[in-house]
Design a protein around this motif. Structure first.
Motif, mmCIF file in Angstrom:
data_model
loop_
_atom_site.group_PDB
_atom_site.id
_atom_site.type_symbol
_atom_site.label_atom_id
_atom_site.label_comp_id
_atom_site.label_asym_id
_atom_site.label_seq_id
_atom_site.Cartn_x
_atom_site.Cartn_y
_atom_site.Cartn_z
ATOM 1 N N TYR A 1 4.170 10.180 -9.415
ATOM 2 C CA TYR A 1 3.630 10.314 -10.766
ATOM 3 C C TYR A 1 2.877 11.633 -10.923
ATOM 4 O O TYR A 1 3.041 12.355 -11.902
ATOM 5 N N TYR A 2 2.083 11.968 -9.915
ATOM 6 C CA TYR A 2 1.308 13.204 -9.966
ATOM 7 C C TYR A 2 2.229 14.420 -9.980
ATOM 8 O O TYR A 2 2.053 15.353 -10.785
ATOM 9 N N LEU B 1 2.005 6.760 -6.903
ATOM 10 C CA LEU B 1 0.982 7.679 -7.409
ATOM 11 C C LEU B 1 1.338 9.121 -7.099
ATOM 12 O O LEU B 1 1.127 10.014 -7.918
ATOM 13 N N PHE B 2 1.886 9.354 -5.912
ATOM 14 C CA PHE B 2 2.262 10.717 -5.546
ATOM 15 C C PHE B 2 3.378 11.241 -6.447
ATOM 16 O O PHE B 2 3.314 12.369 -6.962
ATOM 17 N N VAL C 1 0.832 -1.203 0.000
ATOM 18 C CA VAL C 1 0.000 0.000 0.000
ATOM 19 C C VAL C 1 0.865 1.251 0.000
ATOM 20 O O VAL C 1 0.603 2.219 -0.738
ATOM 21 N N VAL C 2 1.934 1.245 0.819
ATOM 22 C CA VAL C 2 2.822 2.409 0.870
ATOM 23 C C VAL C 2 3.503 2.634 -0.469
ATOM 24 O O VAL C 2 3.605 3.766 -0.952
ATOM 25 N N GLU C 3 3.960 1.559 -1.115
ATOM 26 C CA GLU C 3 4.632 1.695 -2.405
ATOM 27 C C GLU C 3 3.689 2.255 -3.464
ATOM 28 O O GLU C 3 4.069 3.139 -4.248
ATOM 29 N N VAL C 4 2.463 1.758 -3.496
ATOM 30 C CA VAL C 4 1.492 2.268 -4.476
ATOM 31 C C VAL C 4 1.219 3.741 -4.237
ATOM 32 O O VAL C 4 1.153 4.548 -5.176
ATOM 33 N N ALA C 5 1.049 4.128 -2.957
ATOM 34 C CA ALA C 5 0.774 5.528 -2.639
ATOM 35 C C ALA C 5 1.932 6.422 -3.056
ATOM 36 O O ALA C 5 1.733 7.505 -3.632
ATOM 37 N N CYS C 6 3.161 5.971 -2.766
ATOM 38 C CA CYS C 6 4.328 6.761 -3.156
ATOM 39 C C CYS C 6 4.443 6.882 -4.669
ATOM 40 O O CYS C 6 4.771 7.947 -5.203
#
Length: 796
Positions: A471-472, A468-469, A461-466
């Motif tokens: 990327y944005y 996406l952040f 979950v942490v890796e996906v959130a990082c």
């Protein structure tokens, strides 16, 4: 019975076998175990080797003086694993039955001597403090600690071109620090400061030539040693005698955490300083961090203080320096200057000009938002001089003619009191203790599985959130997704902005070469270094792939016969590399131009062989160049060769070199080995073949494709030059005579060569271009043949 067997299993798992050797010798198949506190002791009892605790549950395998000092501490002189302490349980140091030394951390191998012996061997600590692995029947050393020093040299321990001293991080943290003592390529003993942001040599004084500093560059044996009486000598003419010169038993020379080299003598259980290399500690680069000033007194020692308007980044670690309490992005009207008389920040000059007024110098700094200060001084020859600084480092006030003007907000100028600022932000040297916390308590299987599942889910979950952040943020700033493979490798070099490249290349005006995937321009960096700027084509995917391959390669490469890379630019679609500039261009430009005599040809052939041998066998990972040709061999002002352009190379792990697979043919027509054409396994022998073609071209003056029809395939084209030389050489037997050379040599080189050396070089070239790769020598064998006058047996 089951319970008894289980108990035996638990005991054998938790208690590794200890050494069966005597206290002075470790035999094959034996170990030193951390829990058992067993050691090796030198016969004179002066030195001890074994596990030494350095923090909570953290141990080094080290060598130390057996006697403690007055404070009850041992003095370490060598460490095997200074950057990776091991646990206090189930760690061991072993001599395997194959003759290899292995250090394990709770069963996991973290260090090895990479040795092998087919006859009995043993490990012993000598009276000198040298830990040696000896082959018993020949009494020869397979490995010795003296060849791999950490931060200390003992009396009579050789210091050579292959050894370095690296300081510790702090007085209690023995991991690798920021300072390195080494012999450079000019055969001079130097000290280097290097951290993540800055690299600079400061001893001897970098603005002096070697001869001006009392050094000699003419002895390439590169050897230094401190004898047992306290005299230090070096082949670069640097020497000293300690203040207590004489027959004293216990001495050591150490590169200390502050970057100074000192000799210590043990007197009454206390180490006393009998000599230090640099008398003024504040002249050591990196004494204090960025944006700080170093002061020194005999009473209080060295002190680091933030400059006005800046505060300490971390009060417990002076190396982290200071950060501004303001930003420099506002208009120039909002800034002024505060004056620091007799203050210098050495190096990192963004701009310099002589004969300029103080007001003009101020305007240059005000007009540059990156300018943090400028230095102003007077010289009897050049008059007034202005140095604009975008980085403030190595600040000191020791006998300097400079006055520094620090750029700060105008509202802060009036409140500046030069003597009051020192109390605001003082830095303290770090003495942190390494703490390595690990647990060996095992819970039930179900709990362990549940814990790992929940932990893995959390990390995911942490890796996906990082992701996406990031990327944005990337999309918002540049509109381009950054290639993650590039991010992983873009470390370790100076990263230039595209604007800096534009300025350095004068808007890409001076083109000095071009190839299928790039154009090379001449440029000048702000520090006046002349460079070659290689601009990869933006529109092709191949250009970016070449860039990534080169970056992966050059991070691991350092050799005098390989081109040096200063940095890179990766901004948007721009992919640019910055190389050292080679005054004499490429070998291709010199062939046929009547500029290569026999000594130059022999030197070029030898130098290129050394560079390729390093790529194939001496790097951390083996590297195939895959495009060896005259265009990729550059010549400096003295015609010393350097192999360039690793854009088509491919890194290969050593254990996979025999089974490498390439997705496409690599190289240049005329120099490619038959393996490429016939789709055979690719090994380092493809570079050997290309090297042989280059040597034949230098000797004959003929291109590998000369005289062949344009529609011939690769194999036929290359066969032309090779077969022509072989027919000319061997048409009258195997003995090479002058008539053979008259038929094949470049006419411009007639009667200028040495017969024996020419025979050797020609035979090497013909052996390198054998169609069967197994008949070709390795590049290291080529180097031995060319450098050793007694190599005729190789051709028998």
């Amino acid at each position: 019975m089951h319970l008894f067997l289980l108990l035996l299993l638990v005991i054998s798992y938790s208690q590794p076998s200890s050494s069966s050797s005597s206290p002075n010798v470790l035999t094959q198949g034996s170990s030193l175990v951390v829990q058992n506190d067993n050691h090796l002791v030198s016969p004179n009892r002066v030195f001890t080797a074994g596990f030494h605790q350095t923090g909570q549950n953290a141990y080094f395998f080290a060598i130390w003086f057996s006697d403690t000092t007055a404070d009850g501490q041992h003095t370490l002189v060598w460490m095997a694993n200074r950057d990776a302490p091991v646990n206090g349980k189930r760690s061991s140091f072993s001599l395997s039955k194959t003759g290899n030394l292995v250090l394990t951390d709770a069963g996991q191998k973290i260090w090895t001597s990479n040795t092998k012996s087919t006859s009995p061997s043993q490990l012993q600590l000598l009276d000198s403090g040298n830990l040696v692995l000896t082959q018993i029947d020949t009494q020869s050393y397979l490995w010795q600690s003296f060849s791999f020093p950490t931060n200390t040299l003992l009396p009579n321990q050789p210091f050579t071109k292959d050894t370095v001293l690296i300081s510790s991080r702090s007085l209690t943290n023995y991991s690798s620090g920021f300072y390195k003592l080494y012999f450079d390529n000019d055969n001079v003993l130097r000290i280097l400061f290097k951290n993540d942001a800055v690299t600079s040599v400061f001893w001897p004084k970098p603005w002096l030539l070697a001869t001006q500093a009392g050094r000699s560059t003419f002895n390439n044996s590169r050897f230094a040693m401190l004898d047992s009486r306290g005299r230090f000598t070096s082949t670069d003419n640097y020497s000293f005698v300690t203040s207590d010169y004489g027959p004293i038993l216990k001495r050591r020379i150490t590169l200390d955490v502050d970057g100074n080299v000192r000799v210590y003598t043990l007197n009454e259980k206390k180490w006393t300083n009998s000599l230090q290399t640099i008398s003024k500690p504040c002249l050591i680069h990196g004494s204090c961090g960025l944006n700080s000033i170093c002061t020194y007194t005999h009473e209080s020692g060295r002190r680091c203080t933030c400059i006005y308007g800046y505060v300490a980044k971390n009060h417990s670690d002076l190396s982290l320096g200071c950060v501004p309490t303001f930003n420099l992005t506002e208009d120039r009207e909002n800034y002024g200057f505060v004056k620091y008389p007799q203050m210098e920040f050495y190096g990192f000059d963004y701009w310099f000009k002589a004969g300029i007024s103080l007001q003009e110098c101020e305007n240059v700094c005000l007009n540059n938002t990156n300018c943090k200060a400028f230095q102003y001084s007077f010289n009897a020859v050049l008059g007034f001089k202005c140095y604009v600084k975008t980085m403030l480092f190595n600040g000191h006030n020791l006998d300097t003619p400079f006055t520094t003007y620090l750029k700060v907000p105008k509202k802060s100028v009036s409140s500046f009191h030069q003597k009051a600022y020192a109390k605001k932000s003082e830095l303290i040297c770090s003495n942190s203790v390494i703490k390595l916390m690990r647990t060996y308590v095992e819970t039930s299987g179900n709990r362990s599985i549940k814990f790992m599942l929940w932990f893995s889910l959390f990390i995911g979950v942490v890796e996906v959130a990082c992701f996406l952040f990031l990327y944005y943020i990337t999309r918002q700033r540049s509109g381009v997704t950054i290639d993650q493979s590039y991010v992983a490798i873009a470390t370790g070099f100076r990263r230039f902005t595209y604007d800096e490249i534009i300025k350095a290349s004068n808007k890409f005006r001076d083109e000095i070469g071009r190839g299928g995937g790039s154009i090379v321009y001449k440029g000048t960096l702000p520090d006046n270094r002349v460079v070659a700027i290689k601009r990869l084509h933006q529109a092709t995917t191949q250009g970016e792939a070449e860039f990534l391959a080169e970056m992966s390669t050059i991070m691991r490469i350092n050799h005098k016969n390989l081109i040096e890379t200063y940095g890179y630019c990766a901004e948007g679609k721009h992919r640019i590399l910055v190389y050292e500039y080679m005054e004499n261009g490429s070998l291709a430009a010199k062939l046929g131009a009547n500029q290569l005599d026999w000594p130059k040809i022999l030197a070029i052939a030898t130098g290129v062989a050394k560079g390729l041998a390093y790529l194939h066998e001496e790097c951390l990972e083996w590297v195939l160049h895959c495009d060896v040709k005259p265009h990729n061999i550059l010549l400096d002002v003295d015609y010393n060769p350097k192999v360039a352009d690793f854009g088509l190379s491919k890194l290969i792990h050593q254990d996979a070199i025999k089974n490498s697979v390439f997705s496409r043919i690599r190289g240049t027509r005329g120099y490619m080995a038959p393996e490429w054409v016939f789709k055979l396994p690719i090994t380092s022998k493809v570079d050997v073949y290309s090297y042989g073609m280059v040597v034949l071209e230098m000797i004959t003056g003929r291109s590998p494709t000369r005289g062949q029809a344009s529609d011939c395939n690769e194999a036929v084209e290359q066969k032309g030059l090779v077969n022509w030389v072989r027919e000319k050489v061997y048409e009258k037997g195997d003995s090479l005579i002058e008539q053979h050379f008259k038929d094949i040599l470049d006419p411009k080189m007639m009667d200028e060569y040495e017969h024996g050396e020419m025979v050797k070089l020609l035979k090497v070239a013909l052996r390198c271009v054998e169609e069967n790769k197994d008949l070709r020598p390795t590049m290291s064998e080529v180097v031995k043949i060319l450098c050793n006058p007694k190599t005729d047996d190789y051709f028998d």
